[in-house]
Design a protein around this motif. Structure first.
Motif, PDB file in Angstrom:
ATOM      1  N   TYR A 128       0.799  -1.223   0.000  1.00  0.00           N
ATOM      2  CA  TYR A 128       0.000   0.000   0.000  1.00  0.00           C
ATOM      3  C   TYR A 128       0.833   1.274   0.000  1.00  0.00           C
ATOM      4  N   SER A 129       2.164   1.138   0.204  1.00  0.00           N
ATOM      5  CA  SER A 129       2.977   2.365   0.156  1.00  0.00           C
ATOM      6  C   SER A 129       2.954   3.055  -1.211  1.00  0.00           C
ATOM      7  N   PRO A 130       2.698   2.325  -2.324  1.00  0.00           N
ATOM      8  CA  PRO A 130       2.592   3.053  -3.592  1.00  0.00           C
ATOM      9  C   PRO A 130       1.550   4.176  -3.551  1.00  0.00           C
ATOM     10  N   PHE A 131       0.474   4.014  -2.779  1.00  0.00           N
ATOM     11  CA  PHE A 131      -0.499   5.111  -2.654  1.00  0.00           C
ATOM     12  C   PHE A 131       0.202   6.372  -2.174  1.00  0.00           C
ATOM     13  N   ALA A 132       1.030   6.206  -1.140  1.00  0.00           N
ATOM     14  CA  ALA A 132       1.747   7.360  -0.599  1.00  0.00           C
ATOM     15  C   ALA A 132       2.786   7.844  -1.601  1.00  0.00           C
ATOM     16  N   PHE A 133       3.461   6.903  -2.234  1.00  0.00           N
ATOM     17  CA  PHE A 133       4.508   7.281  -3.189  1.00  0.00           C
ATOM     18  C   PHE A 133       3.923   8.131  -4.312  1.00  0.00           C
ATOM     19  N   ILE A 134       2.789   7.681  -4.849  1.00  0.00           N
ATOM     20  CA  ILE A 134       2.190   8.397  -5.974  1.00  0.00           C
ATOM     21  C   ILE A 134       1.739   9.791  -5.532  1.00  0.00           C
ATOM     22  N   THR A 135       1.052   9.870  -4.388  1.00  0.00           N
ATOM     23  CA  THR A 135       0.575  11.174  -3.918  1.00  0.00           C
ATOM     24  C   THR A 135       1.750  12.116  -3.657  1.00  0.00           C
ATOM     25  N   ILE A 136       2.768  11.619  -2.971  1.00  0.00           N
ATOM     26  CA  ILE A 136       3.874  12.476  -2.575  1.00  0.00           C
ATOM     27  C   ILE A 136       4.705  12.879  -3.784  1.00  0.00           C
ATOM     28  N   SER A 137       4.975  11.936  -4.690  1.00  0.00           N
ATOM     29  CA  SER A 137       5.850  12.329  -5.798  1.00  0.00           C
ATOM     30  C   SER A 137       5.112  13.261  -6.755  1.00  0.00           C
ATOM     31  N   ARG A 138       3.810  13.111  -6.865  1.00  0.00           N
ATOM     32  CA  ARG A 138       3.044  14.039  -7.693  1.00  0.00           C
ATOM     33  C   ARG A 138       3.163  15.461  -7.134  1.00  0.00           C
ATOM     34  N   ALA A 139       2.999  15.591  -5.822  1.00  0.00           N
ATOM     35  CA  ALA A 139       3.102  16.911  -5.203  1.00  0.00           C
ATOM     36  C   ALA A 139       4.510  17.459  -5.353  1.00  0.00           C
ATOM     37  N   MET A 140       5.489  16.584  -5.274  1.00  0.00           N
ATOM     38  CA  MET A 140       6.871  17.028  -5.389  1.00  0.00           C
ATOM     39  C   MET A 140       7.164  17.557  -6.783  1.00  0.00           C
ATOM     40  N   GLU A 141       6.554  16.911  -7.783  1.00  0.00           N
ATOM     41  CA  GLU A 141       6.742  17.388  -9.145  1.00  0.00           C
ATOM     42  C   GLU A 141       6.062  18.733  -9.347  1.00  0.00           C
ATOM     43  N   LYS A 142       4.953  18.922  -8.654  1.00  0.00           N
ATOM     44  CA  LYS A 142       4.183  20.142  -8.840  1.00  0.00           C
ATOM     45  C   LYS A 142       4.837  21.336  -8.157  1.00  0.00           C
ATOM     46  N   MET A 143       5.655  21.078  -7.136  1.00  0.00           N
ATOM     47  CA  MET A 143       6.187  22.186  -6.354  1.00  0.00           C
ATOM     48  C   MET A 143       7.163  23.036  -7.165  1.00  0.00           C
ATOM     49  N   ASP A 144       7.072  24.335  -6.991  1.00  0.00           N
ATOM     50  CA  ASP A 144       7.958  25.263  -7.689  1.00  0.00           C
ATOM     51  C   ASP A 144       9.387  25.077  -7.178  1.00  0.00           C
ATOM     52  N   PRO A 145      10.302  24.615  -8.020  1.00  0.00           N
ATOM     53  CA  PRO A 145      11.656  24.315  -7.532  1.00  0.00           C
ATOM     54  C   PRO A 145      12.414  25.551  -7.052  1.00  0.00           C
ATOM     55  N   THR A 146      11.999  26.749  -7.506  1.00  0.00           N
ATOM     56  CA  THR A 146      12.736  27.933  -7.054  1.00  0.00           C
ATOM     57  C   THR A 146      12.513  28.184  -5.568  1.00  0.00           C
ATOM     58  N   LEU A 147      11.447  27.603  -4.990  1.00  0.00           N
ATOM     59  CA  LEU A 147      11.269  27.740  -3.538  1.00  0.00           C
ATOM     60  C   LEU A 147      12.437  27.099  -2.806  1.00  0.00           C
ATOM     61  N   GLU A 148      12.898  25.975  -3.343  1.00  0.00           N
ATOM     62  CA  GLU A 148      14.055  25.311  -2.734  1.00  0.00           C
ATOM     63  C   GLU A 148      15.349  26.053  -3.061  1.00  0.00           C
ATOM     64  N   GLU A 149      15.428  26.525  -4.295  1.00  0.00           N
ATOM     65  CA  GLU A 149      16.642  27.251  -4.685  1.00  0.00           C
ATOM     66  C   GLU A 149      16.815  28.512  -3.843  1.00  0.00           C
ATOM     67  N   ALA A 150      15.673  29.154  -3.531  1.00  0.00           N
ATOM     68  CA  ALA A 150      15.742  30.362  -2.707  1.00  0.00           C
ATOM     69  C   ALA A 150      16.352  30.039  -1.349  1.00  0.00           C
ATOM     70  N   ALA A 151      16.060  28.847  -0.824  1.00  0.00           N
ATOM     71  CA  ALA A 151      16.642  28.460   0.455  1.00  0.00           C
ATOM     72  C   ALA A 151      18.134  28.181   0.313  1.00  0.00           C
ATOM     73  N   ARG A 152      18.500  27.523  -0.792  1.00  0.00           N
ATOM     74  CA  ARG A 152      19.917  27.224  -1.009  1.00  0.00           C
ATOM     75  C   ARG A 152      20.724  28.517  -1.063  1.00  0.00           C
ATOM     76  N   ILE A 153      20.242  29.477  -1.853  1.00  0.00           N
ATOM     77  CA  ILE A 153      21.008  30.708  -2.027  1.00  0.00           C
ATOM     78  C   ILE A 153      21.014  31.520  -0.736  1.00  0.00           C
ATOM     79  N   SER A 154      20.031  31.246   0.152  1.00  0.00           N
ATOM     80  CA  SER A 154      20.031  31.909   1.455  1.00  0.00           C
ATOM     81  C   SER A 154      21.041  31.289   2.403  1.00  0.00           C
ATOM     82  N   GLY A 155      21.723  30.245   1.947  1.00  0.00           N
ATOM     83  CA  GLY A 155      22.781  29.677   2.756  1.00  0.00           C
ATOM     84  C   GLY A 155      22.485  28.308   3.342  1.00  0.00           C
ATOM     85  N   SER A 156      21.358  27.714   2.925  1.00  0.00           N
ATOM     86  CA  SER A 156      20.952  26.467   3.557  1.00  0.00           C
ATOM     87  C   SER A 156      21.430  25.268   2.738  1.00  0.00           C
TER      88      SER A 156
END
Ligand SMILES: Nc1ncnc2c1ncn2[C@@H]1O[C@H](COP(=O)(O)OP(=O)(O)OP(=O)(O)O)[C@@H](O)[C@H]1O
Ligand SMILES: [Mg+2]
Lengths: 559, 350
Positions: free
Chosen positions: A159-187
């Protein structure tokens, strides 16, 4: 004005019929189930609840179910979140293949997985147990599948594929610059994962976890095959036991358990959709969403080993076990080269009992898929393309059906359609088909609705203006445009119906035994070789279905 | 503060050369714009400076520190480069309020809470968002979110600030006012800025120098005035401002307009053979009585402060813009004469 009246009529008639059918076959049985659990001969009476939950075995089944589902939920999220991140957001080698494998385990019927793991980890002759015993020179088998741990293990893997599909779909949808903004902030990448990715993904993680919780709690096949031999009971197996008693009291006790399950499952699903619609941060931004790929550096190969190891254990190992077992001549001789042959296949492909079951299930699947697709089309059309008040009601009814645990649907159909309320289809093929439709139409409606919403209304109006009737417009304009999604919707009903076990197991009659039920019987009679052969056949048919589905939808939809 | 030096930077995606041989020396406190059509490699270059993309070849130096050296296989992660960056999509974190968003870089540096808050509030004051400190991003307009992003990029006092089309999602009015705000803040902090845009008026008004790019190549680096009046090639002339191109042939010290062997211009670049003359619409004067070239008035567009003429000269339309010209002075079909000034010449690039 005059011209538009008849076409409105045909629309209304079609829609009215769809709504009535949905009300009659989905809502009515569920209401009857609730009513029957609360009233005896019209008098309010909940002694059944008191009695059922007064008994230790039922109480234990409830706590087992909750405990197992919680463990499976947490384990699934803990396993799949890093997996989804590694596969979706890093330079992990072979990530495309891993993605396919991890999603694919979703299309393996859970009971086939259970059979496989019983073969691998049963304490007396489990392949894996024997192997570990051999390697480490142990006297005793290290693992026993017939335990709570074993049950949680198999449930998590399937049943973990249910979680995998939901989570990876959301991960694909997320704007990657939100993470990049954290990296450039020093994280650092890990800190970014913790400070930005994880909180933003939280609603999807919770949603995926809840899906797993509900699926694990509603599952019958795995606890029946893995739990029962070790006397571990859960809600679904208790309900089945009560129904098997066959008398009015058994049924009434079953309704008490079923209604409790229904309330929990539907409540959680309601909460989940609320969560996703109100707290979903994973917004899609305009342009410049090129995925930022995290360089794993020295962790690349350890991460690869981790994911590969999981994919091997979760998918390859059980499938191999099933296929290998189906080609064993004799179970007792084990994995020796001279012990391989097609001996177990001969009785299956020559016996009329087996073949009939296979064709029967294919047939039921086809009938359910055809009816379901047509209904789905109307429901989807109504909710996406019209402005009639209450247009999304049928959609909601279909979602309700899909959200209700299978075992609850089966019980409700037994009570309602065995003659007490007019229609009697008990132990005919129709009750099976109705149950499949109630449970599986929701995916097909979603798929068709998604593609319908891409068809612009002006195309339709152009056809109507040129004098075509509404039905004609559907046929000439809408159908060809949404054809791929219709084929996809068809398979999304056909495949789970074809290998369905939980509902079929309660609803089949003398002449309507489906392949899932037959397989379950073989397994409980300890005929593990023939069960494996049948499993391989099921897997092959599902695989073929998926390949077709993939071709038709160009990889956008699969089971 | 920080100088920035790119030498021989290349970036290839498979066979696609996104950036080819990029060289620049940026002085401390300079405001540099990367300007060019879509897909010319602006973002890719900026991301290499930030550390999100690895150059295939070349060396990047920030301040006196080498941050990327393809030959040595050395590459410093973005978080270690001490750069501020503003993204086109704002990238303001929706799960944090304005104070937490802006304070995040300081939190990473373990700046004590009190000092952090003080510096955040100073920054918010600078971007005029003090009253919005407690708000969440979904309670802010696009322009306000953009200013949160700017404050966050500046709060840790980086020597270098990178901006990737920061204003392209804002409406025209706001874009204009933000332009001056960013300029003012840059002057106040004395920070080095690399500003990516494909809006030439943005680049012209804000920059000390502009880098004009096309197809992954740097076409020209220069002050706005130089780029406009003395473009390095046909592409730059065409991309910056309006221009008429007239086919010509160079012979010795003169360049002759094609088909009119009696009209010629000097040949300072010593072009040989096929050439192109370029003249901006505002550098052409029209008269009824006489001039270098004869043509026919084809169309006139009244623009309020100016008139935009199309004049047919041989087979070609010449565009002329005259400030404060009398719209009624000419009629379509009239015979007119044109005089060219500040004529530029290029080799014919086809
Ligand atoms: N990850 C990638 N893989 C392959 N090609 C890429 C990748 N990133 C960029 N490119 C290509 O490199 C070239 C330059 O892209 P870049 O994003 O730098 O352009 P840009 O100047 O920023 O354009 P715009 O103004 O549209 O933002 C484009 O041709 C683009 O297709
Ligand atoms: Mg760009």
């Amino acid at each position: 004005m005059k011209k538009s009246l008849p076409r409105l009529d045909s629309k209304f008639i079609v829609i009215a019929i769809s709504v009535l059918l949905l009300l009659y076959f989905i809502v009515f049985p569920l209401l009857i189930l609730i009513y029957d659990s609360l009233f005896v001969n019209g008098v309010f009476d909940i002694s059944n609840y008191k009695e059922v939950y007064g008994k230790k075995v039922n109480w234990k089944a409830l706590t087992n179910t909750v405990q197992l589902s919680l463990i499976v939920m947490v384990a699934s999220v803990i396993i799949t979140f890093p997996m989804a991140w590694l596969v979706g957001r890093t330079n992990l080698p072979g990530k495309k293949i891993f993605r396919t494998i991890l999603v694919a385990s979703y299309m393996i019927p859970p009971y086939v997985g259970a059979i496989a793991w019983v073969q691998l980890l049963n304490p007396s002759v489990g392949y894996l147990n024997d192997f570990i015993k051999f390697i480490f020179g142990l006297q005793k088998a290290p693992f026993d599948i017939y335990t709570m741990g074993g049950l949680a293990w198999v449930l998590t893997l399937f049943y973990s594929p249910f979680a995998f599909i939901t989570i990876s779909r959301a991960m694909e949808k997320m704007d990657p610059t939100l993470e990049e903004a954290a990296r450039i902030s020093g994280s650092s990448p890990l800190k970014t994962l913790w400070d930005v990715t994880l909180p933003l993904m939280m609603p999807s993680i919770v949603a995926g976890g809840l899906l797993v919780f509900i699926a694990a709690a509603s599952c019958f096949g795995i606890p029946a095959i893995v739990g029962m031999p070790g006397n571990i009971e859960v809600m679904t197996t208790r309900i089945v036991t009560f129904v098997y008693m066959g008398d009015a009291k058994g049924i009434r006790d079953a309704t008490a358990l079923a209604v409790s399950m229904m309330v929990i499952a539907n409540g959680l699903l309601f909460f989940m959709s609320w969560l996703l619609s109100h707290k979903d941060y994973t917004t899609i931004s305009g342009k410049s969403t090129r995925p930022n790929i995290v360089e794993l550096g020295k962790w690349k190969w350890p991460a690869f080993a981790l994911v590969a190891g999981y994919a091997f254990i979760a998918v390859i190992l059980p499938l191999t076990s099933i296929v290998v077992t189906s080609f064993l001549v004799s179970m007792s001789k084990g994995l020796a080269l001279d012990n391989f042959g097609i001996d177990a296949w001969i009785p299956v492909i020559t016996s009329s009992q087996y073949l009939e079951s296979i064709w029967r299930s294919v047939g039921y699947g086809i009938i359910a898929a055809c009816i379901g697709t047509i209904l789905s089309l109307f429901v989807a059309y109504l909710s996406v393309k019209t402005k009639i008040t209450g247009r999304s009601l049928p959609d909601l009814l279909v979602v309700l059906g899909g959200a209700t645990p299978s075992i609850v649907i089966a019980l409700a159909l037994i009570i309602t359609f065995s003659g007490n309320y007019g229609l009697n289809i008990y132990s005919t093929m129709w009750i099976l088909i109705v149950s499949y439709l109630v449970k599986y139409m929701t995916m097909s409606v979603r798929t068709i609705a998604a593609s319908l919403s891409q068809v612009h209304i002006s195309l339709e109006e152009a056809a109507l203006n040129s004098g075509a009737s509404w039905i004609r417009t559907c046929k000439d304009i809408i159908m060809p445009l949404v054809a791929p999604s219709i084929v996809a919707g068809w398979f999304l009903i056909f495949m789970p119906s074809f290998y369905e076990l939980t509902m079929s197991n309660l609803l089949y009659g003398a002449d309507t035994k489906s392949i899932g039920v037959l397989l379950y019987e073989l397994q409980t009679y300890a005929d593990t070789q023939n069960a494996s052969v049948l499993s391989v056949i099921i897997l092959l048919i599902v695989l073929i279905g998926n390949v077709i589905l993939n071709k038709v939808t160009k990889g956008k939809v699969s089971i | 503060m920080a100088e920035l030096k790119l030498s021989h930077i290349y970036k290839k995606f498979g066979k696609v050369v996104a950036v080819g041989d990029f060289n620049i020396d940026v002085a401390d406190g300079e405001f540099i714009s990367f300007l060019g059509p879509s897909g010319c490699g602006k973002t890719t270059t900026l991301r290499m400076i930030a550390g999100f993309d690895k150059p295939t070849e070349g060396i990047i130096t920030i301040g006196d520190r080498e941050v990327s050296n393809a030959e040595k296989g050395f590459f410093l992660a973005p978080e270690k480069r001490g750069i501020g960056m503003v993204f086109q999509s704002y990238a303001v974190w929706p799960h944090m309020n304005v104070v937490d968003n802006v304070g995040y870089p300081l939190k990473i540096q373990n700046v004590p809470k009190e000092e952090r808050l003080k510096r955040v509030m100073n920054m918010l004051e600078l971007v005029h968002l003090k009253e919005y400190a407690e708000r969440f991003p979904n309670q802010l307009s696009g322009g306000q979110q953009q200013r949160v992003a700017l404050a966050r990029a500046l709060v840790a006092q980086p020597g270098l600030l990178l901006l990737d089309e920061p204003l392209s999602n804002l409406d025209a009015k706001l874009r204009e006012s933000m332009r001056f705000e960013i300029s003012a803040i840059q002057k106040e902090l004395g920070i080095t800025v690399i500003y990516v845009t494909h809006d030439q008026s943005e680049a012209m008004t804000m920059s000390d120098r502009i880098v004009v790019m096309s197809m992954g190549k740097v076409q020209q680096i220069g002050k706005p005035y130089d780029i406009y009046t003395n473009p390095a090639n046909q592409m730059v002339a065409d991309f910056i401002g309006l221009v008429n191109f007239i086919p010509a042939i160079a012979k010795g010290d003169r360049i002759f307009m094609q088909g009119s062997e009696n009209i010629s211009f000097p040949n300072p670049k010593q072009i040989a053979g096929n050439a192109v003359l370029a003249v901006r619409p505002e550098n052409i004067t029209i008269s009824k009585t006489g001039g270098m070239v004869e043509g026919v008035m084809h169309h006139r567009f009244y623009m309020g402060d100016s008139v935009d003429y199309r004049i047919k000269v041989k087979e070609q339309f010449i565009r002329v813009i005259q400030k404060g010209s009398d719209y009624t002075a000419y009629h379509n079909g009239d015979k007119v004469f044109l005089d060219f000034e500040n004529v530029m010449s290029f080799e014919n690039e086809g």
